[in-house]
Design an enzyme around this catalytic site. Structure first.
Site, PDB file in Angstrom:
ATOM      1  N   GLU A 132       0.824  -1.211   0.000  1.00 41.23           N
ATOM      2  CA  GLU A 132       0.000   0.000   0.000  1.00 41.23           C
ATOM      3  C   GLU A 132       0.859   1.262   0.000  1.00 41.23           C
ATOM      4  O   GLU A 132       0.555   2.236  -0.678  1.00 41.23           O
ATOM      5  CB  GLU A 132      -0.901   0.032   1.247  1.00 41.23           C
ATOM      6  N   SER A 134      19.379  -8.701  -7.476  1.00 42.81           N
ATOM      7  CA  SER A 134      18.305  -9.228  -8.329  1.00 42.81           C
ATOM      8  C   SER A 134      18.694  -9.804  -9.687  1.00 42.81           C
ATOM      9  O   SER A 134      17.850 -10.427 -10.291  1.00 42.81           O
ATOM     10  CB  SER A 134      17.149  -8.247  -8.465  1.00 42.81           C
ATOM     11  N   HIS A 153       3.732  -9.802  -9.703  1.00 42.12           N
ATOM     12  CA  HIS A 153       5.165 -10.093  -9.588  1.00 42.12           C
ATOM     13  C   HIS A 153       5.842  -9.050  -8.677  1.00 42.12           C
ATOM     14  O   HIS A 153       6.585  -9.388  -7.769  1.00 42.12           O
ATOM     15  CB  HIS A 153       5.823 -10.103 -10.971  1.00 42.12           C
ATOM     16  N   SER A 154       5.569  -7.795  -8.962  1.00 44.63           N
ATOM     17  CA  SER A 154       6.098  -6.700  -8.138  1.00 44.63           C
ATOM     18  C   SER A 154       5.145  -5.536  -8.323  1.00 44.63           C
ATOM     19  O   SER A 154       4.145  -5.647  -9.050  1.00 44.63           O
ATOM     20  CB  SER A 154       7.501  -6.300  -8.613  1.00 44.63           C
TER      21      SER A 154
HETATM   22  C1  LIG Z   1      19.367 -12.176 -15.390  1.00 44.13           C
HETATM   23  C2  LIG Z   1      18.027 -11.562 -15.241  1.00 44.13           C
HETATM   24  N1  LIG Z   1      17.154 -11.631 -16.261  1.00 44.13           N
HETATM   25  C3  LIG Z   1      15.924 -11.087 -16.134  1.00 44.13           C
HETATM   26  C4  LIG Z   1      15.560 -10.444 -14.983  1.00 44.13           C
HETATM   27  C5  LIG Z   1      14.168  -9.819 -14.857  1.00 44.13           C
HETATM   28  N2  LIG Z   1      13.360 -10.633 -13.944  1.00 44.13           N
HETATM   29  C6  LIG Z   1      13.242 -10.280 -12.657  1.00 44.13           C
HETATM   30  S1  LIG Z   1      12.316 -11.366 -11.811  1.00 44.13           S
HETATM   31  C7  LIG Z   1      12.034 -12.317 -13.160  1.00 44.13           C
HETATM   32  C8  LIG Z   1      11.203 -13.568 -13.070  1.00 44.13           C
HETATM   33  C9  LIG Z   1      11.759 -14.599 -12.144  1.00 44.13           C
HETATM   34  O1  LIG Z   1      10.831 -15.613 -11.910  1.00 44.13           O
HETATM   35  P1  LIG Z   1      11.062 -16.719 -10.834  1.00 44.13           P
HETATM   36  O2  LIG Z   1      12.496 -17.122 -10.788  1.00 44.13           O
HETATM   37  O3  LIG Z   1      10.078 -17.796 -11.071  1.00 44.13           O
HETATM   38  O4  LIG Z   1      10.782 -16.000  -9.434  1.00 44.13           O
HETATM   39  P2  LIG Z   1       9.416 -15.394  -8.871  1.00 44.13           P
HETATM   40  O5  LIG Z   1       9.415 -13.952  -9.240  1.00 44.13           O
HETATM   41  O6  LIG Z   1       8.299 -16.145  -9.480  1.00 44.13           O
HETATM   42  O7  LIG Z   1       9.472 -15.537  -7.395  1.00 44.13           O
HETATM   43  C10 LIG Z   1      12.660 -11.770 -14.280  1.00 44.13           C
HETATM   44  C11 LIG Z   1      12.611 -12.329 -15.618  1.00 44.13           C
HETATM   45  C12 LIG Z   1      16.510 -10.385 -13.947  1.00 44.13           C
HETATM   46  N3  LIG Z   1      16.245  -9.800 -12.779  1.00 44.13           N
HETATM   47  N4  LIG Z   1      17.727 -10.953 -14.098  1.00 44.13           N
END
Ligand SMILES: Cc1ncc(C[n+]2csc(CCOP(=O)(O)OP(=O)(O)O)c2C)c(N)n1
Ligand SMILES: [Mg+2]
Length: 433
Positions: free
Chosen positions: A93, A179, A308-309
């Site tokens: 929020e 990240s 996701h975020s």
């Molecule tokens: C190397 C890299 N590629 C792409 C991203 C962008 N990105 C951030 S989170 C995400 C998805 C990750 O999914 P998952 O591992 O299933 O974790 P969840 O978010 O579902 O917990 C992506 C593609 C990143 N942070 N780092």
């Protein structure tokens, strides 16, 4: 005469008597010969079962599998899961209201965090992805510091240099989040190898999403851990999505657990919404990892209920009904609450009281965090080098001069000491740009 070249010249002249059992001698695999042309079907490892202890109503299915945790510990699991959920709501929020820049919720995955954290020893080393705040919370990280990190205020141990949710705490053996996906996996394996060499009776746990498991770093990590026989738990949270990409588009095999045997990893799939199943699997995996120096892969099946975020709107790629199912009917918190109610360890009155008091705690720490100043911009340059190199000292000096000259354009009053460096360092920054 015994050199490989000599052997090559006389190829074909060995008698059958030298290979009586007709076994392949290739160093790369131990296997039998077959005389029928047949490809291995990819579904050889299909439908790996999901280990669970409780059903959705919180009823223990097999008494022998009940971890029989004491009441105090189960209440700690429940309180951590619910506190995490409350903290998520408030911080989500607060981002919507523009008070913090970004946030990621843990909705629906609380059981994977808390069940696994409870099964570890206090000094086991944790490498997280970014959606494991419950592990740190279980280890006693105070609300005040969660808030300080998300606000990037003067109490933030990272001094405001990272995006929200990039927590880290050396005293609690929680390596700072970064990240770029899967980079923590080979790092965690390296740490586990060092721990093995030090004979430290410790394990490493490395959390990652099923999406991150598609990165090359995951392969490198799994293979190094297996060949170097490292005491590490690979804990995959399979929550159904990598941002907008559903698992059906991420892989064609049977999830992540099916990959384990390919690397020679002990592997298991568990119901991540069953905190006891997660606890039991992690506890046994931890025991074996340390006793036998062997890596273990745990795939915890769960569901990402939140977006996701805060940069994502999941209604663009999934239905409200799908989310509703997990939120209302298959949630790790309600499952544990059912268990507690059945046991007579919790009642409606306690639930109401806890909801109120935990919300109050979160709101208080949130208000306090918002009041604190931001760290001095001066700190942007510190903590990487023991001694600041000349080019960074110059940049630091230039920033300071700039802020002094144009201070009317910046909210300097929001920063520690009005954005000025601490007195003793002021002289050092007087390098001419
Ligand atoms: C190397 C890299 N590629 C792409 C991203 C962008 N990105 C951030 S989170 C995400 C998805 C990750 O999914 P998952 O591992 O299933 O974790 P969840 O978010 O579902 O917990 C992506 C593609 C990143 N942070 N780092
Ligand atoms: Mg995912």
């Amino acid at each position: 005469r015994n050199s490989p070249i000599a052997t090559a010249i006389v190829w074909g002249v060995c008698s059958d008597a030298e290979f009586p059992q007709e076994k392949p001698q290739f160093p790369g695999a131990s296997a039998e010969f077959v005389e029928r042309l047949e490809f291995i079907q990819p579904n050889v490892l299909s439908g790996i079962p999901v280990y669970r202890v409780m059903d959705r109503q919180g009823q223990i299915l097999q008494q022998s599998e009940d971890p029989q945790l004491p009441k105090e510990l189960v209440l700690k699991l429940y309180k951590t899961m619910t506190l995490l959920n409350t903290m998520d709501r408030i911080l989500y929020e607060s981002q919507r209201q523009g008070r913090i820049s970004f946030y990621m919720t843990n909705y629906g995955e609380e059981g994977t965090h808390v069940g696994s954290a409870a099964a570890l020893d206090d000094n086991d080393l944790v490498f997280g992805q970014y959606r494991e705040a419950g592990v740190l919370m279980y280890r006693g990280y105070p609300l005040e510091l969660f808030m300080a990190q998300c606000y990037g205020n003067s109490r933030d141990p990272g001094k405001g240099r990272q995006m929200p949710v990039h927590y880290g705490c050396s005293q609690r053996h929680f390596v700072t989040i970064s990240s770029p996906l899967a980079t923590q996996i080979p790092q965690a394996v390296g740490a586990a190898y060092a721990i093995k060499r030090a004979d430290a009776n410790r394990a490493v746990i490395c959390y990652f999403g099923e999406g991150a498991a598609s990165e090359g770093d995951a392969h490198a990590g799994f293979n190094f851990a297996a060949t170097l026989e490292c005491p590490i738990l690979f804990f995959c949270r399979n929550n159904g999505y990598a941002i907008s990409t559903p698992t059906a588009e991420q892989y064609r095999g049977d999830g992540i657990a099916a990959r384990g045997p390919g690397y020679g990893l002990l592997s298991i799939r568990v119901d991540g919404n069953d905190v006891f199943a997660v606890y039991k699997a992690t506890r046994e995996a931890r025991r074996r990892a340390v006793a036998e120096n062997r890596p273990v892969l745990i795939e915890a099946m769960t569901y990402r209920i939140g977006h996701h975020s805060t940069s994502d709107d999941s209604s663009a790629y999934r239905s409200v009904d799908e989310v509703d199912y997990w939120d209302k009917r298959d949630h790790p918190i309600s499952r544990l609450r059912h268990f507690l109610l059945r046991k007579g360890w919790w009642d409606e009155e306690q639930e109401k009281g806890w909801r109120k008091s935990s919300r109050k705690m979160v709101l208080e720490s949130f208000t306090a965090a918002e009041r604190l100043p931001k760290p001095s911009p001066h700190l942007l340059f510190t903590d990487v080098y023991r001694e600041l190199p000349l080019h960074l000292r110059r940049q630091q000096g230039a920033l300071l001069q700039h802020l002094r000259r144009y201070r009317q354009h910046y909210p300097m009053e929001l920063f520690e000491s009005g954005g000025e460096p601490p007195m003793e360092e002021a002289e050092e920054t007087q390098v001419q740009p």
